[in-house]
Design a protein around this motif. Structure first.
Motif, PDB file in Angstrom:
ATOM      1  N   THR A   1     -19.318-139.672 106.618  1.00 28.36           N
ATOM      2  CA  THR A   1     -19.813-140.034 105.295  1.00 28.36           C
ATOM      3  C   THR A   1     -19.567-138.887 104.334  1.00 28.36           C
ATOM      4  O   THR A   1     -19.984-137.751 104.600  1.00 28.36           O
ATOM      5  N   ILE A   2     -18.904-139.189 103.243  1.00 29.65           N
ATOM      6  CA  ILE A   2     -18.653-138.183 102.205  1.00 29.65           C
ATOM      7  C   ILE A   2     -19.657-138.376 101.076  1.00 29.65           C
ATOM      8  O   ILE A   2     -20.023-139.499 100.739  1.00 29.65           O
ATOM      9  N   SER A   3     -20.097-137.274 100.494  1.00 30.78           N
ATOM     10  CA  SER A   3     -21.031-137.349  99.366  1.00 30.78           C
ATOM     11  C   SER A   3     -20.821-136.123  98.495  1.00 30.78           C
ATOM     12  O   SER A   3     -20.222-135.130  98.924  1.00 30.78           O
ATOM     13  N   ARG A   4     -21.306-136.205  97.283  1.00 33.57           N
ATOM     14  CA  ARG A   4     -21.181-135.073  96.378  1.00 33.57           C
ATOM     15  C   ARG A   4     -22.429-134.891  95.558  1.00 33.57           C
ATOM     16  O   ARG A   4     -23.140-135.860  95.252  1.00 33.57           O
ATOM     17  N   ASP A   5     -22.670-133.648  95.177  1.00 28.56           N
ATOM     18  CA  ASP A   5     -23.785-133.297  94.308  1.00 28.56           C
ATOM     19  C   ASP A   5     -23.173-132.536  93.137  1.00 28.56           C
ATOM     20  O   ASP A   5     -22.874-131.345  93.251  1.00 28.56           O
ATOM     21  N   ASN A   6     -22.991-133.215  92.030  1.00 30.36           N
ATOM     22  CA  ASN A   6     -22.330-132.585  90.889  1.00 30.36           C
ATOM     23  C   ASN A   6     -23.183-131.507  90.243  1.00 30.36           C
ATOM     24  O   ASN A   6     -22.657-130.616  89.580  1.00 30.36           O
ATOM     25  N   ALA A   7     -24.477-131.581  90.422  1.00 32.68           N
ATOM     26  CA  ALA A   7     -25.358-130.542  89.867  1.00 32.68           C
ATOM     27  C   ALA A   7     -25.184-129.228  90.626  1.00 32.68           C
ATOM     28  O   ALA A   7     -25.389-128.151  90.054  1.00 32.68           O
TER      29      ALA A   7
END
Length: 126
Positions: free
Chosen positions: A69-75
């Motif tokens: 699972t890929i995810s991102r946190d732009n903050a």
């Protein structure tokens, strides 16, 4: 210019889990789609997963669907790759890469990427 640093690689047993992280600096993160790629010894680099700038679109290689699972946190300027049910064939150096893009692409390909990290080694073995 964007700098990417991967972390989280290591040794895992078959069936185990690892979580890779990619941290970015040097340029606004939100302009970049991010991908994870891997290269096993003696093999060509292959795409594992990509995520759009907003995180709303994800792409997975068939070999990892349902396990990664890929995810991102732009903050926080980070992208993660949660890897579950690991198999020996997942052993490779994993690279984070970024592509500056202004639209949502349905392609995850190394030739599209503009910046690369140095990689982190994942070894799956009993």
């Amino acid at each position: 210019q964007l700098q990417l640093v991967e972390s989280g690689g290591g040794l895992a047993q078959p069936g185990g889990s690892l979580r890779l992280s990619c941290a970015a600096s040097g340029s606004p993160w939100v302009y970049y789609a991010i991908g994870w790629f891997r290269q096993a010894p003696g093999k060509e680099r292959e795409a594992v997963s990509c995520i759009s700038t907003s995180g709303g679109t994800t792409i997975y290689a068939d070999s990892v669907k349902g396990r990664f699972t890929i995810s991102r946190d732009n903050a926080k300027n980070t992208v993660s790759l949660q890897m579950n049910s690991l198999k020996p064939e997942d052993t490779a150096v994993y690279y984070c890469a970024a592509r500056r893009i202004s639209y949502v692409s349905n392609r995850c390909a190394s030739r599209d990427m503009d910046y690369w990290g140095k990689g982190t080694l994942v070894t799956v073995s009993s």
